[in-house]
Design a protein around this motif. Structure first.
Motif, PDB file in Angstrom:
ATOM      1  N   ASP A  90       0.821  -1.210   0.000  1.00 44.77           N
ATOM      2  CA  ASP A  90       0.000   0.000   0.000  1.00 44.77           C
ATOM      3  C   ASP A  90       0.858   1.265   0.000  1.00 44.77           C
ATOM      4  O   ASP A  90       0.497   2.256  -0.619  1.00 44.77           O
ATOM      5  CB  ASP A  90      -0.921   0.000   1.217  1.00 44.77           C
ATOM      6  N   GLY A  91       1.996   1.215   0.654  1.00 44.62           N
ATOM      7  CA  GLY A  91       2.856   2.386   0.751  1.00 44.62           C
ATOM      8  C   GLY A  91       3.878   2.521  -0.366  1.00 44.62           C
ATOM      9  O   GLY A  91       4.657   3.471  -0.388  1.00 44.62           O
ATOM     10  N   ASP A  92       3.864   1.591  -1.308  1.00 40.15           N
ATOM     11  CA  ASP A  92       4.838   1.585  -2.395  1.00 40.15           C
ATOM     12  C   ASP A  92       4.458   2.626  -3.451  1.00 40.15           C
ATOM     13  O   ASP A  92       3.384   2.553  -4.045  1.00 40.15           O
ATOM     14  CB  ASP A  92       4.878   0.190  -3.024  1.00 40.15           C
ATOM     15  N   ASP A  93       5.344   3.581  -3.673  1.00 38.81           N
ATOM     16  CA  ASP A  93       5.083   4.660  -4.628  1.00 38.81           C
ATOM     17  C   ASP A  93       5.058   4.196  -6.083  1.00 38.81           C
ATOM     18  O   ASP A  93       4.619   4.938  -6.951  1.00 38.81           O
ATOM     19  CB  ASP A  93       6.135   5.765  -4.473  1.00 38.81           C
ATOM     20  N   SER A  94       5.514   2.983  -6.346  1.00 37.67           N
ATOM     21  CA  SER A  94       5.580   2.521  -7.733  1.00 37.67           C
ATOM     22  C   SER A  94       4.207   2.206  -8.323  1.00 37.67           C
ATOM     23  O   SER A  94       4.105   1.903  -9.508  1.00 37.67           O
ATOM     24  CB  SER A  94       6.487   1.292  -7.843  1.00 37.67           C
ATOM     25  N   HIS A  95       3.146   2.294  -7.513  1.00 36.77           N
ATOM     26  CA  HIS A  95       1.796   2.011  -8.009  1.00 36.77           C
ATOM     27  C   HIS A  95       1.092   3.276  -8.503  1.00 36.77           C
ATOM     28  O   HIS A  95      -0.123   3.270  -8.712  1.00 36.77           O
ATOM     29  CB  HIS A  95       0.950   1.352  -6.924  1.00 36.77           C
ATOM     30  N   GLY A  96       1.838   4.341  -8.672  1.00 36.62           N
ATOM     31  CA  GLY A  96       1.274   5.567  -9.217  1.00 36.62           C
ATOM     32  C   GLY A  96       0.225   6.218  -8.318  1.00 36.62           C
ATOM     33  O   GLY A  96      -0.724   6.817  -8.809  1.00 36.62           O
ATOM     34  N   GLY A  97       0.388   6.067  -7.030  1.00 42.82           N
ATOM     35  CA  GLY A  97      -0.555   6.659  -6.089  1.00 42.82           C
ATOM     36  C   GLY A  97      -1.733   5.770  -5.750  1.00 42.82           C
ATOM     37  O   GLY A  97      -2.547   6.116  -4.900  1.00 42.82           O
ATOM     38  N   ALA A  98      -1.846   4.622  -6.404  1.00 43.06           N
ATOM     39  CA  ALA A  98      -2.942   3.694  -6.100  1.00 43.06           C
ATOM     40  C   ALA A  98      -2.637   2.967  -4.796  1.00 43.06           C
ATOM     41  O   ALA A  98      -1.477   2.756  -4.443  1.00 43.06           O
ATOM     42  CB  ALA A  98      -3.105   2.678  -7.227  1.00 43.06           C
ATOM     43  N   GLY A  99      -3.674   2.619  -4.092  1.00 49.35           N
ATOM     44  CA  GLY A  99      -3.522   1.891  -2.834  1.00 49.35           C
ATOM     45  C   GLY A  99      -4.874   1.380  -2.382  1.00 49.35           C
ATOM     46  O   GLY A  99      -5.848   1.400  -3.138  1.00 49.35           O
TER      47      GLY A  99
END
Length: 135
Positions: free
Chosen positions: A81-90
């Protein structure tokens, strides 16, 4: 076995795309797919797969062993959830609820009495992830 939440999210994304293509939804709704980038889905699947393997290996587990498995999956999902590589998705409210329900159901399917486990810790079964959960 319970469906992993990313399966539900993929199905919803595909349905939105079909509805946009069929003219049922406006073209702007196609952006809804950005809620679930494959990087988020794949990482979530990986965390849940590891959880399933750990739960499946439990034999007559103690409460501490079960909570250890829950802690590890929650921490893994926190990282996703905190990984920035998802383009802000969480994970938002619906996703959180699905993930918690999945954890509960998976434990139950492997013989863990989640209600009794939680009660022994003075909590409701819906609270078993709360000590570690950031999402």
């Amino acid at each position: 076995m319970a469906n992993r939440p990313p399966e539900n999210w993929r199905a919803w994304t595909a349905q939105v795309a079909r509805d946009v293509e069929a003219g049922i939804l406006e073209t702007g709704c196609a952006e809804a797919a950005e809620m679930y980038p494959e990087s988020l889905l794949g990482a979530t699947d990986s965390a849940l797969e590891a959880f399933e393997a750990e739960v499946g290996a439990l034999v007559g587990p103690s409460d501490e062993e079960v909570f250890g498995v829950v802690e590890r999956v929650v921490l893994a999902l926190n990282a996703v959830d905190g990984d920035d590589s998802h383009g802000g998705a969480g994970y938002c409210t619906e996703e959180r609820e699905q993930l918690c329900a999945y954890i509960d159901l998976t434990l139950s399917e492997h013989g863990v009495d989640v209600a009794a486990l939680a009660e022994r810790r003075g909590m409701n079964r819906t609270e078993i992830t709360d000590a570690w959960r950031d999402w």
